[in-house]
Motif scaffolding. Structure first.
Motif, short mmCIF file in Angstrom:
data_model
loop_
_atom_site.label_atom_id
_atom_site.label_comp_id
_atom_site.label_asym_id
_atom_site.label_seq_id
_atom_site.Cartn_x
_atom_site.Cartn_y
_atom_site.Cartn_z
N MET A 46 -14.28 20.29 -2.33
CA MET A 46 -14.36 21.71 -1.98
C MET A 46 -15.79 22.23 -2.16
O MET A 46 -16.31 22.97 -1.31
N LEU A 290 -9.21 23.60 2.19
CA LEU A 290 -8.98 22.29 1.58
C LEU A 290 -7.84 22.34 0.57
O LEU A 290 -7.14 21.34 0.38
N GLU A 293 -4.72 22.11 2.68
CA GLU A 293 -4.57 20.73 3.14
C GLU A 293 -3.97 19.86 2.05
O GLU A 293 -3.03 19.09 2.30
#
Length: 338
Positions: A46, A290, A293
């Motif tokens: 990240m 992210l 995800e």
């Protein structure tokens, strides 16, 4: 009771700018505390993508340069690490007869220099056009770099370079510890935020913003907008290359996939998701995208089917991105306090 305007501004900045950095700093420690050390590389990823997206945000928000080619610089930075590390391990000369390198004090500045140097002709060519043509030229140039990396048989071709010998060191110190590598990425992210924030508020940023709004007027005032725009594009490319170099250390692997156009698209989504109002929007965007995800992948291998509609909902209901949503939320609190 009404708060002083300076206090309100400080609170807004702390929430918008300081909170995402704090989350990235605390989350890995919390993960280690609950025996979930496998999450540390997720947070490091990240931070790396936030760094790359922040560099793209810089040229997009004040320069109006919508680039779909920044994946090229991301891959270039990764290959600076991979190639140097491979030659250092093999004890063979690197390109141009240089000795191999395996220290971040060499690889990160080298990645920045190579990325910035390549970004100069990229920017010069792309900035001859505007709008959709600019986007397509940056995409075409990035794909050229992608296929060039695929053709590098000495460095694995399509398979890339597996750094099975380990990550770069930092001033001779091993970076095998995940928290140590995360700390390095976080420090570089904070440094990039500070530099880009200062440049945005400096005359350099004013000229870029003025050229975005009315380039002919800036030329009439005696400025050369193209030089400023190329300089900004080169700075952005160099920072993205540093992010790519860090990603190579996170994954201990580099491949042409780092330079695929989908990576550019992901960076653009992060910028839009986080909001264009502040550089820290890139950090918020990376945390949200992210993070989603990672959560969705835990439930289904078809996570992308769910991710698409979720992003649409977020963009529709959080106009201005996450940063804009937080600003509006803060303004609501301001009215409540009044």
């Amino acid at each position: 009771m009404t708060m002083r305007p300076d206090a309100l501004t400080l609170r807004r900045r702390l929430i918008r700018d300081g909170l995402p950095m704090l989350l990235l700093a605390v989350a890995p420690l919390a993960a280690m505390a609950v025996d979930a050390g496998w999450l540390v590389p997720v947070f490091t990823r990240m931070a790396v993508f936030a760094l790359a997206a922040m560099a793209l945000h810089f040229i997009l928000s004040i320069g109006g340069m919508v680039s779909l080619g920044h994946a090229a610089f991301f891959a270039i930075g990764g290959y600076v690490v991979g190639i140097g590390s491979q030659h250092a391990y093999d004890e063979t000369p690197a390109p141009l007869g240089l000795p191999g390198w395996n220290d971040m004090l060499i690889s990160l500045p080298a990645a920045f220099a190579v990325g910035a140097l390549i970004a100069v002709p990229f920017g010069w060519l792309s900035l001859r056009t505007r709008g959709a043509y600019f986007i397509m030229i940056t995409l075409a140039l990035a794909q050229m770099i992608f296929y060039l990396l695929v053709s590098l048989r000495a460095y694995g071709g399509e398979d890339g370079i597996s750094m099975w010998w380990g990550r770069n060191t930092l001033a001779g110190l091993e970076m095998s510890d995940r928290l140590a590598l995360h700390a390095v990425c976080l420090v570089i992210l904070a440094l990039a935020w500070w530099v880009l924030s200062r440049m945005t508020a400096a005359p350099f940023g004013w000229v870029l913003d003025g050229a975005r709004q009315n380039e002919a007027r800036m030329r009439a005032l005696g400025y050369r907008p193209l030089a400023y725009q190329i300089g900004a594009f080169a700075l952005s490319g160099g920072i993205v290359a540093v992010a790519g170099a860090l990603m190579a250390n996170v994954d201990e692997f580099v491949s042409p996939g780092l330079g695929h156009w989908t990576v550019s698209g992901e960076l653009l989504v992060i910028v839009i998701l986080g909001g264009l109002g502040s550089l820290s929007g890139a950090v918020w965007g990376a945390l949200v995208l992210l993070g989603l995800e990672e959560v969705l992948m835990e439930f289904t291998q078809h996570w992308a089917v769910i991710m698409g509609p979720l992003l649409v909902v977020i963009v529709l209901f959080a106009r201005g991105g996450v940063g804009g949503f937080l600003d509006r939320l803060n303004m609501g609190k301001r009215h409540d306090d009044a």
